[in-house]
Design a protein around this motif. Structure first.
Motif, PDB file in Angstrom:
ATOM      1  N   UNK A   1       4.874  78.621  62.926  1.00 30.59           N
ATOM      2  CA  UNK A   1       5.083  80.277  63.107  1.00 30.59           C
ATOM      3  C   UNK A   1       3.906  80.640  63.686  1.00 30.59           C
ATOM      4  N   UNK A   2       3.074  80.592  63.330  1.00 30.30           N
ATOM      5  CA  UNK A   2       1.319  81.137  63.458  1.00 30.30           C
ATOM      6  C   UNK A   2       0.646  80.685  64.605  1.00 30.30           C
ATOM      7  N   UNK A   3       1.479  79.924  65.024  1.00 31.44           N
ATOM      8  CA  UNK A   3       1.234  78.723  66.832  1.00 31.44           C
ATOM      9  C   UNK A   3       0.176  79.539  67.535  1.00 31.44           C
TER      10      UNK A   3
ATOM     11  N   UNK B   1       8.219  70.788  54.081  1.00 27.64           N
ATOM     12  CA  UNK B   1       8.385  71.108  55.852  1.00 27.64           C
ATOM     13  C   UNK B   1       8.200  72.814  55.737  1.00 27.64           C
ATOM     14  N   UNK B   2       7.396  73.689  54.741  1.00 25.70           N
ATOM     15  CA  UNK B   2       7.114  75.041  54.685  1.00 25.70           C
ATOM     16  C   UNK B   2       5.144  74.687  55.402  1.00 25.70           C
TER      17      UNK B   2
ATOM     18  N   UNK C   1       9.349  80.900  67.136  1.00 26.12           N
ATOM     19  CA  UNK C   1      10.926  81.306  66.419  1.00 26.12           C
ATOM     20  C   UNK C   1      11.925  80.083  66.512  1.00 26.12           C
ATOM     21  N   UNK C   2      11.447  79.189  67.263  1.00 24.23           N
ATOM     22  CA  UNK C   2      11.696  77.624  66.769  1.00 24.23           C
ATOM     23  C   UNK C   2      10.949  77.280  64.942  1.00 24.23           C
ATOM     24  N   UNK C   3       9.565  77.274  65.446  1.00 27.58           N
ATOM     25  CA  UNK C   3       9.023  76.586  64.310  1.00 27.58           C
ATOM     26  C   UNK C   3       9.333  77.316  63.423  1.00 27.58           C
ATOM     27  N   UNK C   4       9.665  78.770  62.345  1.00 27.94           N
ATOM     28  CA  UNK C   4      10.143  79.322  62.064  1.00 27.94           C
ATOM     29  C   UNK C   4      11.390  79.057  61.050  1.00 27.94           C
ATOM     30  N   UNK C   5      12.449  78.972  62.227  1.00 28.92           N
ATOM     31  CA  UNK C   5      13.779  79.021  62.559  1.00 28.92           C
ATOM     32  C   UNK C   5      14.498  76.898  61.626  1.00 28.92           C
ATOM     33  N   UNK C   6      13.553  76.249  62.088  1.00 28.57           N
ATOM     34  CA  UNK C   6      14.378  74.404  62.802  1.00 28.57           C
ATOM     35  C   UNK C   6      13.099  73.578  62.061  1.00 28.57           C
ATOM     36  N   UNK C   7      12.624  74.437  60.933  1.00 27.49           N
ATOM     37  CA  UNK C   7      11.101  73.114  60.985  1.00 27.49           C
ATOM     38  C   UNK C   7      11.811  72.064  60.332  1.00 27.49           C
ATOM     39  N   UNK C   8      12.897  71.845  59.594  1.00 24.59           N
ATOM     40  CA  UNK C   8      13.222  70.587  59.350  1.00 24.59           C
ATOM     41  C   UNK C   8      13.739  69.708  59.494  1.00 24.59           C
ATOM     42  N   UNK C   9      15.226  70.534  60.917  1.00 26.30           N
ATOM     43  CA  UNK C   9      15.618  70.237  62.151  1.00 26.30           C
ATOM     44  C   UNK C   9      14.412  69.073  62.540  1.00 26.30           C
ATOM     45  N   UNK C  10      13.363  69.457  62.592  1.00 22.64           N
ATOM     46  CA  UNK C  10      12.639  68.429  63.392  1.00 22.64           C
ATOM     47  C   UNK C  10      11.478  68.201  62.779  1.00 22.64           C
ATOM     48  N   UNK C  11      11.632  67.906  62.011  1.00 24.67           N
ATOM     49  CA  UNK C  11      11.106  66.749  60.896  1.00 24.67           C
ATOM     50  C   UNK C  11      11.875  65.705  60.835  1.00 24.67           C
TER      51      UNK C  11
END
Length: 480
Positions: A172-174, A164-165, A140-150
């Motif tokens: 998302x596939x962790x 960011x994709x 959930x975190x990876x799918x919606x907040x990947x740009x923020x994490x980067x």
């Protein structure tokens, strides 16, 4: 005289030939996947039979990293930096997977040593469920907040807005990564390490085929760039996980998941979580320190990050086989403690440690003397090459310490003592590594060299403390 010399030569050749034949037979036995009892017989043979498929498994696992970075490096600095930064973020997934796999190893190996395969199978299912639940939150975190994490990791605007994709797909596939960790821990701790090896062969063959196709495109397949690498890796690993579940359902090894095992047992899950907290904690402490190091590296630009990333991928390729050997030691510790043979468990650790130190010591010499050859296998961009050479040379100086340290820590985990490695990791990586990296790189203006030297200092500290703790022998009394 000449006749006697010829006789000695022929005898010597015969001995060498017989030794090669014996090693080959042991190798075939190791990768055959046959059930073996590792609580009796020759310790070196038991370690060899367990370690060979584990080492091969780790090599195949590292091929994922090598193949990805090889093809992604053709896309430029930002693409390589994207992979490197995402890898740093994904270490949190690895930390949880590692912790759960350590708990699984401790419980399954102990039940196998006690001659209770049914109980081991029940533990295996609870471990799978626990890992699946944990992966949902990360997805959930990876799918919606990947740009923020980067962005938090210091990535530039091109990476955040255009690449960011890759991060979204990987996080998302962790669950795929999580299941690989746990299922392979099940196979290994039951003594069926050859099954884990076969799974990684399947995954790697698919990844090698799909990577160039999806990254660069071919015919009707569009070029997906760095996102194609994430998709290829996820597909390869995903099919490997399906293969794992088929093996578990068929009962190809000592663990056989049947319908009656598919029940939630909160008590067992609580025990797994209790044991894994230490394993997760120690790995989060260790791997999150890499996030801290990557954040410091980001101060020196994409070329520095790219060179560092390539060097780390090369180092991982060599260190993963050593981790495979240390996993073999952990399995022997768990099984022999279950069989109430603590002295045999300890001897297994020292044998594995000696082999690891010699192996990594020799590799360290090669990397120090010929770093350019290895870095230029991935890129000819001289800005990246010079940074990669510097990283590879400096970090390889500490290989001897890495070799012994990883065996000692994994042995403690195999005994079910996950608390001690957690404390040791915290001391070494957060009280030693991060502060030293910051002061050397930023305060004393050593730039990225300061980061590289901090890694050596931290690993030396960890190994020395672990050595003195292990010698005390309190881990032999641990009950799980």
């Amino acid at each position: 005289m000449l006749q006697n010399i010829n006789i000695r030569k022929n005898t010597s050749r015969s001995k060498v030939r017989n030794k090669i034949i014996r090693i080959w037979e042991l190798f075939r036995e190791a990768v055959s996947g046959k059930e073996k009892n590792h609580t009796e017989g020759n310790i070196k043979k038991a370690l060899f039979l367990l370690a060979i498929p584990m080492v091969l498994e780790m090599i195949f696992e590292s091929v994922f990293a090598i193949v990805d970075i090889y093809f992604v490096s053709k896309l430029g600095d930002d693409a390589v930096a994207t992979v490197g930064i995402t890898e740093s973020i994904t270490t949190i997934v690895y930390a949880i997977g590692f912790g759960l796999s350590m708990a699984t190893t401790a419980l399954v190996a102990r039940r196998i040593g006690e001659k209770k395969p049914e109980e081991a199978s029940k533990v295996a299912f609870q471990a799978i469920v626990t890992g699946a639940i944990a992966s949902i939150f990360i997805a959930v975190i990876g799918i919606f907040y990947s740009r923020d994490l980067l962005g938090l990791m210091g990535a530039n605007s091109t990476i955040v807005n255009e690449m960011s994709g890759y991060t979204t797909i990987i996080l998302g596939s962790n669950i795929i990564i999580m299941m690989l960790f746990i299922n392979n821990a099940i196979f290994r701790s039951a003594g069926d390490a050859a099954l884990s090896m076969r799974v990684l062969i399947v995954a790697n063959c698919l990844n090698i085929i799909l990577d160039p196709l999806l990254i660069f495109g071919l015919g009707p397949i569009p070029a997906m760039g760095v996102e194609g690498a994430a998709i290829a890796t996820s597909i390869g690993r995903g099919i490997a996980v399906i293969y794992q579940f088929v093996l578990l359902a068929k009962g190809s090894g000592q663990i056989h998941l049947r319908r009656e095992h598919i029940r939630i047992k909160l008590k067992t899950m609580k025990q797994l979580i209790g044991l894994s907290v230490g394993g997760i904690g120690q790995n989060i402490i260790a791997t999150s320190s890499w996030i801290g190091l990557m954040r410091i590296m980001a101060e020196f630009g994409s070329a520095a990050i790219a060179g560092y990333t390539i060097a780390i991928r090369i180092l991982i390729f060599i260190l993963l086989p050593s981790w495979g050997l240390s996993n073999a030691a952990a399995t022997l510790v768990g099984q022999n403690l279950g069989a109430e043979q603590p002295d045999r468990a300890e001897k297994s650790v020292w044998v594995a440690g000696k082999i690891n130190v010699i192996f990594l010591g020799l590799i360290g010499v090669v990397f120090y003397l010929f770093p350019r050859f290895f870095i230029e296998l991935f890129t000819m961009d001289q800005a990246i090459v010079s940074n990669g050479i510097q990283a590879l040379q400096i970090i390889s100086i500490g290989f001897v310490f890495y070799g012994l340290g990883m065996v000692l820590l994994n042995a403690l985990n195999g005994a079910g003592d996950t608390k001690t490695p957690t404390i040791l990791n915290f001391i070494s990586f957060w009280l030693v590594e991060i502060p030293i990296a910051y002061f050397l790189a930023i305060h004393f203006a050593w730039d990225q060299k300061g980061v590289f030297y901090s890694i050596i200092i931290a690993e030396m500290t960890l190994t020395l403390i672990a050595f003195f703790w292990f010698k005390q022998g309190k881990w032999k009394l641990k009950k799980v």
